[in-house]
Write a protein that holds these residues in place. Structure first.
Motif, PDB file in Angstrom:
ATOM      1  N   SER A  37      35.942  -2.528 -27.271  1.00  0.00           N
ATOM      2  CA  SER A  37      35.473  -1.297 -26.621  1.00  0.00           C
ATOM      3  C   SER A  37      35.144  -1.538 -25.163  1.00  0.00           C
ATOM      4  O   SER A  37      35.463  -0.713 -24.299  1.00  0.00           O
ATOM      5  N   LEU A  38      34.509  -2.652 -24.865  1.00  0.00           N
ATOM      6  CA  LEU A  38      34.153  -2.960 -23.481  1.00  0.00           C
ATOM      7  C   LEU A  38      35.391  -3.158 -22.620  1.00  0.00           C
ATOM      8  O   LEU A  38      35.501  -2.583 -21.526  1.00  0.00           O
ATOM      9  N   LEU A  39      36.342  -3.932 -23.095  1.00  0.00           N
ATOM     10  CA  LEU A  39      37.565  -4.164 -22.319  1.00  0.00           C
ATOM     11  C   LEU A  39      38.388  -2.891 -22.181  1.00  0.00           C
ATOM     12  O   LEU A  39      38.963  -2.622 -21.122  1.00  0.00           O
ATOM     13  N   LEU A  40      38.449  -2.086 -23.233  1.00  0.00           N
ATOM     14  CA  LEU A  40      39.160  -0.817 -23.154  1.00  0.00           C
ATOM     15  C   LEU A  40      38.485   0.113 -22.148  1.00  0.00           C
ATOM     16  O   LEU A  40      39.158   0.802 -21.377  1.00  0.00           O
ATOM     17  N   ASN A  41      37.161   0.117 -22.114  1.00  0.00           N
ATOM     18  CA  ASN A  41      36.429   0.938 -21.162  1.00  0.00           C
ATOM     19  C   ASN A  41      36.720   0.501 -19.725  1.00  0.00           C
ATOM     20  O   ASN A  41      36.919   1.335 -18.839  1.00  0.00           O
ATOM     21  N   PHE A  42      36.740  -0.807 -19.455  1.00  0.00           N
ATOM     22  CA  PHE A  42      37.087  -1.308 -18.118  1.00  0.00           C
ATOM     23  C   PHE A  42      38.495  -0.876 -17.727  1.00  0.00           C
ATOM     24  O   PHE A  42      38.734  -0.425 -16.605  1.00  0.00           O
ATOM     25  N   PHE A  43      39.423  -1.040 -18.641  1.00  0.00           N
ATOM     26  CA  PHE A  43      40.808  -0.673 -18.368  1.00  0.00           C
ATOM     27  C   PHE A  43      40.936   0.818 -18.067  1.00  0.00           C
ATOM     28  O   PHE A  43      41.584   1.215 -17.094  1.00  0.00           O
ATOM     29  N   LEU A  44      40.305   1.642 -18.878  1.00  0.00           N
ATOM     30  CA  LEU A  44      40.379   3.083 -18.653  1.00  0.00           C
ATOM     31  C   LEU A  44      39.704   3.494 -17.348  1.00  0.00           C
ATOM     32  O   LEU A  44      40.177   4.405 -16.660  1.00  0.00           O
ATOM     33  N   ALA A  45      38.623   2.836 -16.971  1.00  0.00           N
ATOM     34  CA  ALA A  45      37.956   3.151 -15.708  1.00  0.00           C
ATOM     35  C   ALA A  45      38.879   2.860 -14.529  1.00  0.00           C
ATOM     36  O   ALA A  45      38.970   3.658 -13.587  1.00  0.00           O
ATOM     37  N   ILE A  46      39.595   1.756 -14.584  1.00  0.00           N
ATOM     38  CA  ILE A  46      40.528   1.410 -13.504  1.00  0.00           C
ATOM     39  C   ILE A  46      41.671   2.412 -13.451  1.00  0.00           C
ATOM     40  O   ILE A  46      42.051   2.898 -12.384  1.00  0.00           O
ATOM     41  N   VAL A  47      42.231   2.745 -14.597  1.00  0.00           N
ATOM     42  CA  VAL A  47      43.365   3.670 -14.644  1.00  0.00           C
ATOM     43  C   VAL A  47      42.959   5.060 -14.166  1.00  0.00           C
ATOM     44  O   VAL A  47      43.663   5.696 -13.371  1.00  0.00           O
ATOM     45  N   VAL A  48      41.814   5.562 -14.616  1.00  0.00           N
ATOM     46  CA  VAL A  48      41.374   6.899 -14.232  1.00  0.00           C
ATOM     47  C   VAL A  48      41.058   6.961 -12.741  1.00  0.00           C
ATOM     48  O   VAL A  48      41.378   7.940 -12.059  1.00  0.00           O
ATOM     49  N   ASP A  49      40.449   5.902 -12.205  1.00  0.00           N
ATOM     50  CA  ASP A  49      40.153   5.860 -10.773  1.00  0.00           C
ATOM     51  C   ASP A  49      41.444   5.875  -9.955  1.00  0.00           C
ATOM     52  O   ASP A  49      41.562   6.607  -8.969  1.00  0.00           O
ATOM     53  N   SER A  50      42.427   5.085 -10.359  1.00  0.00           N
ATOM     54  CA  SER A  50      43.708   5.067  -9.647  1.00  0.00           C
ATOM     55  C   SER A  50      44.407   6.420  -9.769  1.00  0.00           C
ATOM     56  O   SER A  50      44.994   6.906  -8.803  1.00  0.00           O
ATOM     57  N   TYR A  51      44.331   7.017 -10.939  1.00  0.00           N
ATOM     58  CA  TYR A  51      44.952   8.325 -11.137  1.00  0.00           C
ATOM     59  C   TYR A  51      44.315   9.383 -10.234  1.00  0.00           C
ATOM     60  O   TYR A  51      45.021  10.204  -9.637  1.00  0.00           O
ATOM     61  N   SER A  52      43.000   9.360 -10.098  1.00  0.00           N
ATOM     62  CA  SER A  52      42.340  10.354  -9.244  1.00  0.00           C
ATOM     63  C   SER A  52      42.698  10.131  -7.778  1.00  0.00           C
ATOM     64  O   SER A  52      42.863  11.099  -7.025  1.00  0.00           O
ATOM     65  N   ASN A  53      42.848   8.869  -7.349  1.00  0.00           N
ATOM     66  CA  ASN A  53      43.274   8.598  -5.966  1.00  0.00           C
ATOM     67  C   ASN A  53      44.677   9.136  -5.713  1.00  0.00           C
ATOM     68  O   ASN A  53      44.938   9.747  -4.667  1.00  0.00           O
ATOM     69  N   VAL A  54      45.581   8.913  -6.644  1.00  0.00           N
ATOM     70  CA  VAL A  54      46.951   9.398  -6.482  1.00  0.00           C
ATOM     71  C   VAL A  54      46.988  10.916  -6.522  1.00  0.00           C
ATOM     72  O   VAL A  54      47.716  11.552  -5.753  1.00  0.00           O
ATOM     73  N   LYS A  55      46.179  11.513  -7.384  1.00  0.00           N
ATOM     74  CA  LYS A  55      46.141  12.968  -7.492  1.00  0.00           C
ATOM     75  C   LYS A  55      45.665  13.591  -6.180  1.00  0.00           C
ATOM     76  O   LYS A  55      46.221  14.602  -5.729  1.00  0.00           O
ATOM     77  N   GLU A  56      44.655  12.999  -5.529  1.00  0.00           N
ATOM     78  CA  GLU A  56      44.183  13.501  -4.232  1.00  0.00           C
ATOM     79  C   GLU A  56      45.260  13.326  -3.159  1.00  0.00           C
ATOM     80  O   GLU A  56      45.431  14.196  -2.308  1.00  0.00           O
ATOM     81  N   ALA A  57      45.964  12.198  -3.195  1.00  0.00           N
ATOM     82  CA  ALA A  57      47.020  11.959  -2.206  1.00  0.00           C
ATOM     83  C   ALA A  57      48.150  12.965  -2.375  1.00  0.00           C
ATOM     84  O   ALA A  57      48.727  13.430  -1.389  1.00  0.00           O
ATOM     85  N   VAL A  58      48.473  13.311  -3.605  1.00  0.00           N
ATOM     86  CA  VAL A  58      49.535  14.293  -3.850  1.00  0.00           C
ATOM     87  C   VAL A  58      49.099  15.674  -3.369  1.00  0.00           C
ATOM     88  O   VAL A  58      49.895  16.426  -2.798  1.00  0.00           O
TER      89      VAL A  58
END
Length: 140
Positions: A37-58
């Motif tokens: 759960s901890l590792l999955l949470n870290f992974f999802l936090a990184i992915v969601v943060d990158s997704y929000s950055n790309v979404k703002e850039a688009v």
């Protein structure tokens, strides 16, 4: 140890002393769920943060034409430039890099501000020799 469990080595008894120990089994399952759960949470936090950055850039991206026109223009620019006496792409980019468009004495390529390149700027810095050619480039 927990590190060995993390990498997949569960120290289980073998041979005559093997058997099911309820406390050890619950410890292994609880540890596995917590670490997963901890590792999955870290992974999802990184992915969601990158997704929000790309979404703002688009959202802030300005699109002037469609992909078909962009591909067509990319392949036909050398012929268009030759027929209209425009510089090659490399010379045009080198001229823009050499020119200090905002007149601040710093390299514009490294600046954080976006300066719109207009026909007047290209004519002012003598990147393209004629204003008529510059306007035809912007129409293309």
């Amino acid at each position: 140890t927990e590190f060995r469990m993390l990498v997949g080595e569960f120290n289980m008894n073998t041979g005559a002393e093997s058997g099911f120990d309820l406390v050890w089994g619950l410890w292994c399952i609880t540890y596995f769920i917590m670490v997963f759960s901890l590792l999955l949470n870290f992974f999802l936090a990184i992915v969601v943060d990158s997704y929000s950055n790309v979404k703002e850039a688009v959202k802030s991206c300005q699109i002037e034409r469609d992909i078909v026109w962009d591909v067509f223009a990319a392949f036909t620019y050398p012929l268009f430039a030759f027929l209209n006496g425009l510089p090659q792409r490399g010379k045009l980019i080198a001229g823009l890099i050499r020119a200090d468009l905002d007149q601040d004495g710093k390299n514009d390529e490294e600046g954080a501000s976006n300066i719109p390149v207009t026909a007047e700027l290209l004519d002012k810095f003598d990147i393209i020799k004629s204003k008529k050619k510059t306007i035809s480039l912007f129409k293309f």
